[in-house]
Design an enzyme around this catalytic site. Structure first.
Site, PDB file in Angstrom:
ATOM      1  N   ASP A 166      -0.013  58.028 -20.326  1.00  0.00           N
ATOM      2  CA  ASP A 166      -0.083  56.588 -20.080  1.00  0.00           C
ATOM      3  C   ASP A 166       1.156  55.883 -20.629  1.00  0.00           C
ATOM      4  OD1 ASP A 166      -1.321  54.327 -19.121  1.00  0.00           O
ATOM      5  OD2 ASP A 166      -3.197  54.658 -20.202  1.00  0.00           O
ATOM      6  N   ASP A 222      -3.849  49.718 -12.796  1.00  0.00           N
ATOM      7  CA  ASP A 222      -5.099  50.438 -12.531  1.00  0.00           C
ATOM      8  C   ASP A 222      -5.799  49.965 -11.256  1.00  0.00           C
ATOM      9  OD1 ASP A 222      -4.225  50.757 -15.114  1.00  0.00           O
ATOM     10  OD2 ASP A 222      -6.231  50.920 -15.948  1.00  0.00           O
TER      11      ASP A 222
HETATM   12  C1  GLA Z   1      -4.472  52.487 -18.683  1.00  0.00           C
HETATM   13  C2  GLA Z   1      -4.337  53.448 -17.510  1.00  0.00           C
HETATM   14  C3  GLA Z   1      -5.702  53.873 -17.002  1.00  0.00           C
HETATM   15  C4  GLA Z   1      -6.518  54.494 -18.124  1.00  0.00           C
HETATM   16  C5  GLA Z   1      -6.546  53.559 -19.324  1.00  0.00           C
HETATM   17  C6  GLA Z   1      -7.136  54.228 -20.552  1.00  0.00           C
HETATM   18  O1  GLA Z   1      -5.061  51.306 -18.306  1.00  0.00           O
HETATM   19  O2  GLA Z   1      -3.588  52.860 -16.486  1.00  0.00           O
HETATM   20  O3  GLA Z   1      -5.581  54.795 -15.932  1.00  0.00           O
HETATM   21  O4  GLA Z   1      -5.975  55.741 -18.452  1.00  0.00           O
HETATM   22  O5  GLA Z   1      -5.251  53.086 -19.685  1.00  0.00           O
HETATM   23  O6  GLA Z   1      -6.962  53.475 -21.689  1.00  0.00           O
END
Ligand code: GLA
Length: 436
Positions: A166, A222
């Site tokens: 990440d 996301d």
């Molecule tokens: C970010 C990433 C997600 C997930 C979360 C976990 O938002 O983009 O895909 O992995 O962190 O904390």
């Protein structure tokens, strides 16, 4: 929606110009190849799994074993769903006395190596989340910055098959490309082949370099369980709905950079979260497949409704995703009435098409999405085509002298596979000679 074959329509103005633009071959990018992910990865991830992304996201070895067992029992392993991935939920709050990452001891009492052995014995692969900065995004757990070599060794010792990394809590003096490249080198140095999944959010034009560093790279924030969200573009805001992702990916022209060992990741597949209709979930799965995107599902596999099974186990759509030609589909046109046509060539000479209505509301009724074969250079040189609807399994035969049309309701799409009398159906799209 109701397809109407054999009806001529006026020439789609500008369509040919768009096709030529799409067909233009961009610079060849060398993909990162340590032997894994020749085809788009498929699997299951804890993140957003039947919840609002992180709300109840606490993984455990029991959960991972349960989902791994269910991938086998449901027949999904045989369809290609192989990766079982723990997101931002598995780590203890602190490193061990030797500075190594360690799993939460209460939830993983037997440790990661034992869990990997269990998953491997089922013919599956195990993946875990990490962060390129000092702390993980949601749970503030230890990140890998300053520990890339140690963490790569730890993951290799656990015999992990995938590392998702990440993009939070980064020290400011480095570019994303530098950080992810460094971690990639350390993973590679272990000699244990791992799929490196960059979760870079598209901040730093990751589509230009991500495939040289890892085998999949997230191109925007996301994917949240919504069809549409107010959006801020790649790397900004909190996340996007399915509608937003489709529009954003269209601007990226994915065929110009997607290739074997280098998959564009639009985020997890959020099938039939209560905020999605069946049609919207089919649209999501259709586009992810057309793009050769990772099919990493956010759904409890041990507890699927028939409707979910119908979507996630659709062999014909998965065949498009896993097609060995390994190109991504592009948008051929985007008309003001909401009608869009997307296409990609397939290895056996067929074409996959999506006829999509991107209207958000049912204000104007269905739109007619047209496929003017010859103007778009689809079925070029063919006199007839066979069209198979990949969701209903109906087929039609049509003459390429005519225009194929479908009446598509808002936020819905028709996904078809076209077989042509003189294959390949699409002569000018996609790269047939990769340099990986
Ligand atoms: C970010 C990433 C997600 C997930 C979360 C976990 O938002 O983009 O895909 O992995 O962190 O904390």
């Amino acid at each position: 929606m109701r397809p109407i074959a054999g009806v001529s329509l006026p020439t789609a103005v500008g369509a040919l110009a768009i096709l030529l633009l799409v067909a233009a071959v961009g610079p060849l990018v060398h993909a990162y190849d340590n032997g894994v992910a020749r085809l788009p990865p498929m699997g299951w991830n804890t993140w957003c799994t039947d919840d609002i992304c992180g709300l109840f996201d606490k993984c455990s070895e029991d959960l991972v074993r349960q989902q791994a067992d269910a991938l086998v029992a449901s027949g999904m392993r045989e369809l290609g769903y192989r990766y079982v991935i723990m997101d931002d939920c598995w780590s203890a709050k602190t490193r061990d006395d030797e500075g190594r990452l360690q799993p939460d001891a209460n939830r993983f009492p037997h440790g990661m190596r034992a869990l990997a052995d269990y998953v491997h014995a089922l013919g599956l692969k195990l993946g875990a989340y990490s962060c390129i900065g000092t702390h993980t995004c949601r749970n503030g757990l230890p990140g890998s910055f300053g520990h890339y070599a140690t963490d790569a060794e730890t993951f290799a010792n656990w015999t992990l098959d995938l590392v998702k990394t990440d993009n939070c809590a980064k020290p400011g003096q480095f570019t994303d490309q530098e950080l992810f490249t460094n971690f990639s080198h350390q993973l590679n140095k272990t000699g244990h082949p791992m799929l490196f999944a960059l979760c870079e959010w598209g901040v730093d034009n990751v589509e230009e370099w991500g495939g040289k560093v890892g085998q999949q790279f997230r191109v925007q924030m996301d994917h949240l369980p919504a069809w549409w969200l107010p959006t801020h573009g790649a790397g900004k805001g909190y996340g996007q709905g399915t509608w937003n992702i489709i529009e954003y990916v269209a601007t990226l022209k994915p065929s110009s950079f997607v290739r074997p060992h280098a998959w564009m990741d639009p985020g997890v597949v959020m099938t039939l979260f209560p905020t999605f209709t069946v049609q919207q979930s089919r649209v999501e799965f259709s586009f992810w497949s057309l793009w050769s995107a990772p099919l990493v599902i956010a759904t409890h596999v041990n507890n699927m409704s028939e409707a979910k099974r119908h979507i996630l186990l659709n062999q014909a759509v998965i065949d498009v995703n896993q097609d060995p030609l390994s190109v991504a589909g592009d948008r051929l046109y985007n008309h003001s009435d909401g009608s869009q046509l997307w296409a990609r060539p397939l290895a056996n000479g067929d074409a996959a098409l999506i006829l999509y209505n991107n209207q958000l509301l049912d204000l104007f009724g269905n739109v007619t999405v047209t496929v003017p074969w010859q103007q778009l250079n689809i079925a070029a040189g063919s006199s007839w085509v066979m069209i198979r609807d990949l969701w209903s399994d109906m087929t039609w035969n049509a003459s390429t002298a005519d225009t194929f049309q479908a009446s598509v309701s808002f936020s819905d799409a028709l996904m078809v596979r076209v077989t042509c009398s003189a294959p390949p159906c699409i002569k000018s799209m996609g790269r047939l000679n990769y340099q990986v």
